[in-house]
Design a protein around this motif. Structure first.
Motif, mmCIF file in Angstrom:
data_model
loop_
_atom_site.group_PDB
_atom_site.id
_atom_site.type_symbol
_atom_site.label_atom_id
_atom_site.label_comp_id
_atom_site.label_asym_id
_atom_site.label_seq_id
_atom_site.Cartn_x
_atom_site.Cartn_y
_atom_site.Cartn_z
ATOM 1 N N ASP A 62 -2.910 -21.311 -33.149
ATOM 2 C CA ASP A 62 -1.714 -20.503 -32.979
ATOM 3 C C ASP A 62 -1.624 -19.976 -31.554
ATOM 4 O O ASP A 62 -0.545 -19.630 -31.080
ATOM 5 C CB ASP A 62 -1.752 -19.299 -33.940
ATOM 6 C CG ASP A 62 -1.710 -19.738 -35.383
ATOM 7 O OD1 ASP A 62 -0.667 -20.250 -35.807
ATOM 8 O OD2 ASP A 62 -2.729 -19.583 -36.079
ATOM 9 N N ARG A 90 4.602 -25.770 -27.524
ATOM 10 C CA ARG A 90 5.025 -24.486 -28.095
ATOM 11 C C ARG A 90 3.868 -23.543 -28.399
ATOM 12 O O ARG A 90 4.092 -22.386 -28.730
ATOM 13 C CB ARG A 90 5.829 -24.718 -29.366
ATOM 14 C CG ARG A 90 7.193 -25.300 -29.088
ATOM 15 C CD ARG A 90 8.009 -25.380 -30.345
ATOM 16 N NE ARG A 90 9.295 -25.968 -30.063
ATOM 17 C CZ ARG A 90 9.979 -26.710 -30.904
ATOM 18 N NH1 ARG A 90 9.471 -26.962 -32.103
ATOM 19 N NH2 ARG A 90 11.146 -27.203 -30.582
ATOM 20 N N LEU A 143 5.197 -16.116 -33.802
ATOM 21 C CA LEU A 143 4.718 -17.407 -33.273
ATOM 22 C C LEU A 143 5.461 -18.558 -33.926
ATOM 23 O O LEU A 143 5.909 -18.455 -35.077
ATOM 24 C CB LEU A 143 3.211 -17.544 -33.523
ATOM 25 C CG LEU A 143 2.337 -16.531 -32.800
ATOM 26 C CD1 LEU A 143 0.895 -16.631 -33.293
ATOM 27 C CD2 LEU A 143 2.395 -16.746 -31.304
ATOM 28 N N PRO A 144 5.581 -19.688 -33.223
ATOM 29 C CA PRO A 144 6.247 -20.836 -33.822
ATOM 30 C C PRO A 144 5.429 -21.387 -34.990
ATOM 31 O O PRO A 144 4.196 -21.275 -34.983
ATOM 32 C CB PRO A 144 6.329 -21.844 -32.679
ATOM 33 C CG PRO A 144 5.280 -21.446 -31.720
ATOM 34 C CD PRO A 144 5.097 -19.968 -31.881
ATOM 35 N N PRO A 145 6.087 -21.962 -35.982
ATOM 36 C CA PRO A 145 5.339 -22.529 -37.111
ATOM 37 C C PRO A 145 4.482 -23.697 -36.641
ATOM 38 O O PRO A 145 4.839 -24.399 -35.697
ATOM 39 C CB PRO A 145 6.427 -22.998 -38.076
ATOM 40 C CG PRO A 145 7.656 -23.112 -37.248
ATOM 41 C CD PRO A 145 7.520 -22.172 -36.100
ATOM 42 N N GLN A 146 3.366 -23.892 -37.325
ATOM 43 C CA GLN A 146 2.514 -25.023 -36.990
ATOM 44 C C GLN A 146 3.164 -26.303 -37.483
ATOM 45 O O GLN A 146 3.818 -26.328 -38.524
ATOM 46 C CB GLN A 146 1.133 -24.859 -37.619
ATOM 47 C CG GLN A 146 0.364 -23.742 -36.971
ATOM 48 C CD GLN A 146 -1.115 -23.859 -37.261
ATOM 49 O OE1 GLN A 146 -1.607 -24.877 -37.699
ATOM 50 N NE2 GLN A 146 -1.839 -22.795 -36.983
ATOM 51 N N GLU A 147 2.954 -27.360 -36.710
ATOM 52 C CA GLU A 147 3.547 -28.658 -37.073
ATOM 53 C C GLU A 147 2.575 -29.498 -37.840
ATOM 54 O O GLU A 147 1.420 -29.362 -37.784
ATOM 55 C CB GLU A 147 3.979 -29.388 -35.795
ATOM 56 C CG GLU A 147 5.046 -28.596 -35.087
ATOM 57 C CD GLU A 147 5.422 -29.193 -33.735
ATOM 58 O OE1 GLU A 147 4.909 -30.257 -33.365
ATOM 59 O OE2 GLU A 147 6.227 -28.586 -33.051
#
Length: 147
Positions: A62, A90, A143-147
């Motif tokens: 993250d 990201r 935080l951006p979501p994990q891919e």
């Protein structure tokens, strides 16, 4: 906004064993950090991020906490590769280094570092810096979501 997914995964890219130990202890005292994975050089960090052997099961971090002066592949080069990779760019990257050189600060922001922290020499200030990173990036920031 608080985290929705549980404890965060942190990739600490640092070659100084003392700083690694202190950072792990400081992150461990907080509740937001889950696992701190350590990469001792830029090549190992890239292998973790790209899930290359022996890191094929490594979770996507993250947050990346990155020193600049590393063996094999320095932090500047690693940062550039991270921010050019569509699947990695990201992930927030916090620079934590002893360099207070204006050129390093300018260059890392040009490479899209998310922030630049000059590593404090005093033990209590170093721990405070780690706790501030954790408090801001892992509890306050969305935080951006994990891919």
């Amino acid at each position: 906004m608080s985290r929705q997914r549980g404890p965060a995964e942190i990739l600490l890219v640092e070659d100084n064993p003392g700083d690694v130990r202190l950072a792990i202890e400081a992150f461990g005292e907080g509740s937001a950090a889950g696992k701190v994975r350590v990469a001792r050089d830029g090549e190992e960090a890239l292998a973790v991020l790209r899930r290359q052997d022996p890191h094929s099961k490594a979770p996507r971090p993250d947050l990346i906490v990155l020193d600049l002066n590393l063996p094999k592949k320095d932090g500047r080069e690693l940062l550039g590769e991270i921010k050019q990779d569509v699947s990695l760019r990201r992930i927030p990257v916090v620079i934590l280094t002893t360099s207070n050189a204006e050129q390093d600060i300018l260059n890392t922001y040009d490479l899209h570092a998310n922030c630049y922290i000059i590593k404090p020499v005093a033990l209590d200030r170093f721990i405070s810096a780690i706790k501030a990173i954790e408090s801001f990036w892992l509890t306050l920031v969305a935080l951006p979501p994990q891919e």
